[in-house]
Each structure stands twice: as structure tokens, then as C-alpha cells.
Design an enzyme around this catalytic site. Structure first.
Site, PDB file in Angstrom:
ATOM      1  N   GLY A  58      49.902 -20.872 -39.342  1.00 24.69           N
ATOM      2  CA  GLY A  58      49.308 -19.649 -38.779  1.00 24.69           C
ATOM      3  C   GLY A  58      49.495 -19.545 -37.278  1.00 24.69           C
ATOM      4  N   ILE A  85      49.514 -23.979 -47.283  1.00 25.06           N
ATOM      5  CA  ILE A  85      49.789 -23.670 -48.703  1.00 25.06           C
ATOM      6  C   ILE A  85      51.269 -23.313 -48.876  1.00 25.06           C
ATOM      7  CG2 ILE A  85      49.255 -21.202 -48.534  1.00 25.06           C
ATOM      8  CD1 ILE A  85      47.751 -21.562 -51.261  1.00 25.06           C
ATOM      9  N   TYR A 122      35.893 -10.171 -42.966  1.00 19.44           N
ATOM     10  CA  TYR A 122      36.306 -11.244 -42.057  1.00 19.44           C
ATOM     11  C   TYR A 122      35.154 -11.588 -41.111  1.00 19.44           C
ATOM     12  CZ  TYR A 122      38.818 -13.342 -38.088  1.00 19.44           C
ATOM     13  OH  TYR A 122      39.223 -14.167 -37.062  1.00 19.44           O
ATOM     14  N   LYS A 146      32.899 -15.032 -41.078  1.00 15.63           N
ATOM     15  CA  LYS A 146      32.863 -15.913 -39.906  1.00 15.63           C
ATOM     16  C   LYS A 146      31.413 -16.144 -39.455  1.00 15.63           C
ATOM     17  CE  LYS A 146      37.216 -16.919 -39.242  1.00 15.63           C
ATOM     18  NZ  LYS A 146      37.678 -18.325 -39.365  1.00 15.63           N
TER      19      LYS A 146
HETATM   20  C1  VAH Z   1      41.786 -10.341 -36.045  1.00 19.21           C
HETATM   21  N1  VAH Z   1      43.037 -11.832 -34.594  1.00 19.21           N
HETATM   22  O1  VAH Z   1      42.294  -9.406 -35.443  1.00 19.21           O
HETATM   23  C2  VAH Z   1      41.785 -11.712 -35.363  1.00 19.21           C
HETATM   24  C3  VAH Z   1      40.632 -11.886 -34.386  1.00 19.21           C
HETATM   25  C4  VAH Z   1      39.018 -10.845 -32.794  1.00 19.21           C
HETATM   26  C5  VAH Z   1      39.994 -10.623 -33.904  1.00 19.21           C
HETATM   27  O2  VAH Z   1      39.655 -12.737 -34.908  1.00 19.21           O
HETATM   28  O3  VAH Z   1      41.335 -10.222 -37.158  1.00 19.21           O
END
Ligand code: VAH
Length: 318
Positions: free
Chosen positions: A12, A36, A143, A147
Site C-alpha cells: 500500500g 495479500i 472508513y 477507524k
Molecule cells: C483517504 N487517504 O482518503 C485516506 C485518508 C484522510 C484520508 O485517511 O481515505
């Protein structure tokens, strides 16, 4: 005692750079890159590699048994934009993967664990400017709340199991060694590729969308500085705010034009990533990182743009 470091998600954007930095620091053979998928070129020939699927318990148990890691960096994740297209997969990978690694880190006596969080943990009702370490956090992307939940798990494993797990709320990261990924902030990587290849770029974020960003060299230095800090100095066991540099696509384009005078930017409308960006802070307060482990940013918008174009030119135009 020598270190044995396992980096999961090595292909990544962060992994590619962190593997190289850790190999420089600890020696190539002490850093096992894993992913992976097959190793990308940037890490393929510089040290040991293992295939790892964080959702495969037996595979993980075999890798932990074989290598007995002293440190684990879990970087595998689905980012914000892709996470909105595949919400259940994003939750599963980002959450189940983390909890499995935390469990094996305790079981195998791993000394330190690193796990990346993000400024995406903040949401529409968080303060937008100089967002503090502690405030209302109502992320509205899978996301973002994966987190936020992950931060709670990290602090829980520190408190309940004494696991030395550390984390950073990265801003949008910009680097030249990995291609743009599935993030909302990846416009700020793609723009450099397009500026060199085509002399123009259509931004999916509007001209005045200010977001906290950070050059990858600073992000890697922050990560290694945090992991080298004596445990007694670490007062945040969820995840440290990290501010970086805040700028808009229009400001970034102006900086690129200073080096590529004919560069032109245009703006797409109604991209779903605009709503994601609008839910995030414009700037961050990282005073806890400054106080606890002496954090100090090195790259600003000008020096980041210069370094990106200098290095990317050698990759793209070679
Ligand atoms: C995203 N690059 O764009 C990531 C980041 C603050 C954003 O965590 O999802």
C-alpha cells in the site's frame, strides 16, 4: 535483542515507504513485508516477503509462529472512497483484521504494534479548524467509523492486556513511490502524475476544498519517531492527531504551476468524494504529538511540491 518486524499491507501507499524505511533502520532481513497480493517492484527485491490475508486466522497464526515478530505494523485497510462502494467489506477488513492482529500480538508477546488511524475519524459536527485531539467525533463514512472503532480497540488492548499499540491519525498522505489509491485525498497524488504526463488534471474535489495533508517523508518519520518513543512518554493510546499542511486543490495547482507553467486544472462536479471531503476537518491541532514525542513537521506545500515533481519525473518520464 534484535528486532523482527512484520509489515502487513506492504504493497500500500504507506507500506511501500515504511518497509524501505524500516529495512534501512533495522536491516533488510529483519523486516518481513507481507500482503495479500504479490510484492510490488519497490519492495520485491529488498528483503523477505510473505503472503498474508488478515482475514485468514490460520495463515496469520502460521506467519506469527514462523517469524515470532517483535513489532507488527498493520497497514492493510480499505480507504474512504472504496469503503463507500464496499461498506461491509471495508468494515470486515478494517475491524476484524485489526482485532485478530491485536489478539495474536498478545498471544505471541509482540513488543509493539502500529496501526494507522486517520483524520477521517472526525465528522460533520467536529470542529472544522484546528480540530483538537478530543472533541465530538461523528464520522459518516465506513472508513471513518471503522477507524474510530479501531482506536477504541487499540486503547482497550493497551488498558486490558498491556499491549503497547500505538497509532497516528494521518492526514491525506502524498508520496511518489506508490500510485494513487482508493482514498478521497488521493487527488493530491494523482494531480502530480497527470501534471507530468498530460499537463492538466480534472480534480474531483472543488477548488476550495481545504484538507489536512502530509508529505510521505514526514509521515514515515512521524511513525518511526512515535514507535521509538519510550512508552512512558506516550499519553494517547487511541491515536495521535497529526496536522500536516492544509491546502486546497486550487492552492496545490498554483504551486505546481510555479514549476510547470502551462499546467491547467479543471473541476468535475457532483463527485461522491466531495461529500466525504466536506465531512472532514480543514486543519488539525497536533499539540499532543508535539508535547509527548517532540513532533515537528519538515515539509510545507512548496517543498513537498518540489520534491514530488523532482522524484516523480524520474519515475514517469524515465
Ligand atoms: C483517504 N487517504 O482518503 C485516506 C485518508 C484522510 C484520508 O485517511 O481515505
Amino acid at each position: 535483542m534484535s528486532e523482527k518486524i512484520l509489515v502487513i499491507g506492504a504493497n500500500g501507499q504507506i507500506g511501500t515507504e515504511l518497509v524501505n524505511a524500516l529495512r534501512d533502520k533495522y536491516g533488510a532481513e529483519e523486516v518481513i513485508a507481507s500482503d495479500i497480493n504479490s510484492p510490488i517492484y519497490a519492495i520485491r527485491h529488498s528483503g523477505p516477503f510473505e503472503f498474508v490475508n488478515v482475514l485468514d486466522k490460520d495463515n496469520l497464526h502460521h506467519i506469527f509462529t514462523k517469524h515470532q515478530p517483535t513489532q507488527v505494523y498493520l497497514l492493510a485497510a480499505i480507504l474512504s472512497a472504496v469503503g463507500e462502494q464496499k461498506p461491509k467489506m471495508a468494515w470486515d477488513l478494517n475491524m476484524t483484521g485489526l482485532i485478530q492482529i491485536l489478539d495474536y500480538a498478545v498471544e505471541f508477546g509482540v513488543k509493539k504494534v502500529f496501526w494507522p488511524s486517520s483524520i477521517a475519524v472526525f465528522g460533520p459536527h467536529s470542529p472544522q479548524e484546528n480540530t483538537p485531539q478530543y472533541c465530538v467525533m461523528d464520522p459518516n463514512t465506513v472508513y471513518g467509523f471503522s477507524k474510530l472503532a479501531g482506536e477504541r480497540w487499540c486503547e482497550y488492548y493497551y488498558e486490558k492486556h498491556g499491549l503497547d499499540v500505538r497509532s497516528l491519525r494521518y492526514p491525506g498522505l502524498i508520496g511518489w513511490r506508490a500510485n494513487p489509491g482508493g482514498g478521497t485525498t488521493d487527488y493530491a497524488v494523482h494531480i502530480f502524475h497527470e501534471a507530468l504526463k498530460k499537463g492538466s488534471y480534472q480534480s474531483f474535489l472543488s477548488a476550495n476544498t481545504a484538507l489536512p495533508m502530509m508529505y510521505m517523508d514526514d509521515a514515515i518519520r512521524a511513525t518511526i519517531t512515535l514507535m521509538d518513543t519510550p512508552a512512558e512518554q506516550i499519553t494517547i493510546r487511541s491515536s495521535y492527531n497529526l496536522a500536516g499542511i492544509s491546502f486546497t486543490p486550487a492552492q496545490l495547482a498554483e504551486e505546481i504551476k510555479k514549476l510547470i507553467p502551462n499546467f491547467e486544472i479543471s473541476y468535475a462536479e457532483h463527485d461522491p468524494r466531495q461529500a466525504i471531503a466536506d465531512s472532514w476537518p480543514k486543519s488539525i491541532d497536533d499539540s499532543y504529538a508535539q508535547k509527548d514525542w517532540g513532533w515537528k513537521l519538515e515539509y510545507d506545500l512548496k517543498t513537498m511540491t518540489e520534491d514530488m515533481l523532482k522524484n516523480l519525473k524520474n519515475v514517469i518520464l524515465a
